[in-house]
Design a protein around this motif. Structure first.
Motif, PDB file in Angstrom:
ATOM      1  N   GLY A  85       0.843  -1.188   0.000  1.00 30.35           N
ATOM      2  CA  GLY A  85       0.000   0.000   0.000  1.00 30.35           C
ATOM      3  C   GLY A  85       0.880   1.240   0.000  1.00 30.35           C
ATOM      4  N   ILE A  86       0.405   2.269  -0.683  1.00 29.86           N
ATOM      5  CA  ILE A  86       1.148   3.523  -0.682  1.00 29.86           C
ATOM      6  C   ILE A  86       0.256   4.609  -0.089  1.00 29.86           C
ATOM      7  N   VAL A  87       0.795   5.313   0.898  1.00 27.01           N
ATOM      8  CA  VAL A  87       0.009   6.331   1.592  1.00 27.01           C
ATOM      9  C   VAL A  87       0.796   7.640   1.614  1.00 27.01           C
ATOM     10  N   ILE A  88       0.087   8.737   1.346  1.00 28.93           N
ATOM     11  CA  ILE A  88       0.674  10.067   1.530  1.00 28.93           C
ATOM     12  C   ILE A  88      -0.040  10.709   2.702  1.00 28.93           C
ATOM     13  N   GLU A 133       5.335  18.558   5.183  1.00 29.32           N
ATOM     14  CA  GLU A 133       3.876  18.686   5.202  1.00 29.32           C
ATOM     15  C   GLU A 133       3.229  17.474   4.512  1.00 29.32           C
ATOM     16  N   PHE A 134       3.873  16.986   3.453  1.00 29.31           N
ATOM     17  CA  PHE A 134       3.405  15.786   2.747  1.00 29.31           C
ATOM     18  C   PHE A 134       4.488  14.708   2.858  1.00 29.31           C
ATOM     19  N   ALA A 135       4.142  13.562   3.430  1.00 28.24           N
ATOM     20  CA  ALA A 135       5.131  12.499   3.617  1.00 28.24           C
ATOM     21  C   ALA A 135       4.615  11.194   3.012  1.00 28.24           C
ATOM     22  N   GLY A 136       5.539  10.370   2.502  1.00 31.41           N
ATOM     23  CA  GLY A 136       5.144   9.127   1.838  1.00 31.41           C
ATOM     24  C   GLY A 136       5.478   7.893   2.668  1.00 31.41           C
ATOM     25  N   TRP A 137       4.643   6.866   2.505  1.00 29.66           N
ATOM     26  CA  TRP A 137       4.822   5.616   3.255  1.00 29.66           C
ATOM     27  C   TRP A 137       4.578   4.423   2.338  1.00 29.66           C
ATOM     28  N   ALA A 138       5.471   3.429   2.473  1.00 30.15           N
ATOM     29  CA  ALA A 138       5.224   2.125   1.846  1.00 30.15           C
ATOM     30  C   ALA A 138       4.643   1.228   2.938  1.00 30.15           C
ATOM     31  N   VAL A 139       3.400   0.811   2.750  1.00 27.73           N
ATOM     32  CA  VAL A 139       2.693   0.086   3.809  1.00 27.73           C
ATOM     33  C   VAL A 139       2.612  -1.398   3.451  1.00 27.73           C
ATOM     34  N   ARG A 140       3.222  -2.225   4.283  1.00 22.26           N
ATOM     35  CA  ARG A 140       3.102  -3.686   4.153  1.00 22.26           C
ATOM     36  C   ARG A 140       2.708  -4.232   5.518  1.00 22.26           C
ATOM     37  N   SER A 167       4.120  -6.518   6.963  1.00 17.69           N
ATOM     38  CA  SER A 167       5.372  -6.829   7.679  1.00 17.69           C
ATOM     39  C   SER A 167       6.020  -5.576   8.255  1.00 17.69           C
ATOM     40  N   GLY A 168       5.507  -4.407   7.904  1.00 18.70           N
ATOM     41  CA  GLY A 168       6.106  -3.182   8.444  1.00 18.70           C
ATOM     42  C   GLY A 168       5.908  -2.017   7.487  1.00 18.70           C
ATOM     43  N   VAL A 169       5.945  -0.819   8.040  1.00 20.22           N
ATOM     44  CA  VAL A 169       5.705   0.390   7.240  1.00 20.22           C
ATOM     45  C   VAL A 169       6.984   1.203   7.186  1.00 20.22           C
ATOM     46  N   HIS A 170       7.429   1.521   5.962  1.00 16.95           N
ATOM     47  CA  HIS A 170       8.669   2.284   5.755  1.00 16.95           C
ATOM     48  C   HIS A 170       8.350   3.685   5.237  1.00 16.95           C
ATOM     49  N   PRO A 171       9.148   4.652   5.645  1.00 15.21           N
ATOM     50  CA  PRO A 171       9.024   5.970   4.997  1.00 15.21           C
ATOM     51  C   PRO A 171       9.554   5.873   3.571  1.00 15.21           C
ATOM     52  N   ILE A 172       8.900   6.527   2.639  1.00 15.12           N
ATOM     53  CA  ILE A 172       9.428   6.578   1.276  1.00 15.12           C
ATOM     54  C   ILE A 172       9.510   8.033   0.828  1.00 15.12           C
TER      55      ILE A 172
END
Ligand SMILES: [Zn+2]
Length: 432
Positions: A117-120, A137-144, A146-151
């Protein structure tokens, strides 16, 4: 941020649509560009069941390719938590946050299942001290699961182009200035590009010739311009790259059409002559002196072994081109111009053609630098832009056996000298 995580590009229009939405979160559709491992935000849900496309200007060709079907989310977050976590995690490679904890922090995040999943996240109330510390103000996340990483997400900035230099370079002053470029060959095309990059607001190009195959190796223009008049093709070339600049194209020969060149000299602040041959240089020297304008002359000499840039200023301290040449001749220095004249029109291989493309570009860029420094010092009183002299000789592949001031010893060497005052008998200087 792990290498395999996606890189997300967010057009300005998408940012504006998210920021203006009354929803607390919504769907995004990303366009995936596999070859560049990149996702581009394509549509934004701005109201319940309303999805609007994000406008991407046509010139961003790479951002408009790929398949627009990767679903993602944007979520407005409160109290800075998510953005502070993003900042900390971004600075610790391999670090992640458990999905359950992320869900507590960012309510509304969808379960990615076994996929990605990709979340802003958007925090419109981020305090200035956190922004200063690097929070976004706008940050990205790779959502799995198994864990969520900043992107990394790259947001199209509000300000692009020369305006980005505001406060760092005198773009406003230079935007009000104008330069006439005589000769749009290899050196002139490089000089015109450099003048645009320095922010000179108006450039008037003067050249009678067409751009042909033999020009292409050494010129700023490419295959798309073959057959066109150089001034017209350069005008289009500069307009694409530097839309803030005004370019005026004159298909004229400064010698044969001197009568038409004179009013152009009158209305510009400075003349830069990059034309081949002795006659155009002498005409420019004369016209600029009579119009009380500085002139910069640029050429390569001695089969491309040295570059020469001369600054002619219409003051009692400095003479014109002829005065300088007489002075050099009296010193027993090489008269490079006389050599040029020998070749000019004889059908022999013309000397600049022996020069290597980047060397010509360097001389053109150098001449533009001298032109801009002269404008800034003389018109705007910027004494940090004072240059070391009036006559520069640049070693390109120096031969080492030339008479002064041409005896630059090493590649990249720049020798500056002054030039003599006007001769009493000079027709150009003495009419003052
Ligand atoms: Zn003179």
């Amino acid at each position: 941020m792990p290498q395999h995580d996606p890189y997300i590009v967010v057009p300005r229009d998408a940012i504006d649509k998210i920021a203006a939405s009354a929803l607390s979160g919504g769907a995004l559709v990303l366009r995936r560009v596999p070859a560049d491992n990149m996702y581009v935000v394509r549509t934004v849900e701005t109201a319940k069941d309303m999805r609007l496309p994000a406008d991407i200007p046509g010139e961003y060709v790479a951002l408009r390719s790929g398949d627009p079907h990767h679903a993602a989310q944007w979520i407005r977050v409160a109290a800075n938590d998510a953005q502070i976590h993003h900042l900390f995690l971004s600075r610790r490679p391999q670090a992640f946050i458990e999905f359950a904890k992320f869900k507590e922090m960012v309510p509304g995040v969808s379960d990615p299942g076994n996929g990605l999943g990709i979340v802003i996240t958007h925090d419109p109330d981020l305090p200035p001290e956190l922004v200063e510390a690097g929070a976004l103000e706008f940050a990205g996340w790779a959502v799995r699961r198994s864990g969520v990483h900043p992107i990394h997400i790259e947001v199209e900035p509000e300000v692009i182009g020369l305006e980005q230099l505001t406060g760092k370079w005198p773009i406003e002053q230079l935007a009000a200035n104008s330069v006439m470029v005589v000769g749009c060959g290899s050196i002139g095309s490089a000089a015109a590009e450099a003048l645009a990059g320095f922010g000179v607001g108006r450039v008037e190009l003067l050249d009678p010739d067409r751009f042909l195959w033999h020009n292409m190796l050494r010129h700023a223009l490419g295959t798309e311009s073959v057959g066109r008049y150089k001034v017209a093709a350069m005008k289009d070339h500069l307009a694409r790259r530097w839309p803030e600049q005004t370019v005026v194209a004159h298909q004229l020969d400064v010698v044969a059409d001197a009568h038409y060149a004179r009013p152009i000299v009158d209305r510009v602040d400075l003349v830069l002559c990059a034309a081949d041959g002795i006659a155009p240089r002498r005409v420019v020297s004369h016209l600029a002196r009579r119009a009380n304008k500085p002139a910069i002359l640029a050429c390569v000499l001695d089969n491309g072994s040295i570059g020469e840039v001369i600054r002619l200023r219409p003051t009692p301290r400095f003479g014109c081109l002829l005065c300088l040449r007489q002075h050099l001749a009296a010193q027993g220095a090489m008269d490079a111009e006389a050599d040029q004249e020998l070749d000019y029109g004889t059908g022999r291989v013309h000397q600049p053609m022996a020069a290597v493309p980047p060397d010509l570009r360097q001389v053109g860029t150098f001449a533009a630098k001298v032109a801009v420094a002269t404008l800034l010092e003389s018109l705007h009183g910027d004494h940090t832009q004072r240059i070391p002299g009036e006559h520069a000789v640049i070693g390109l592949r120096p031969t080492g056996d030339l008479a002064a001031p041409f005896n630059v010893g090493e590649v990249g060497d720049v020798r500056w000298s002054s030039i003599p005052g006007p001769r009493p008998s000079c027709a150009t200087c003495s009419a003052e």
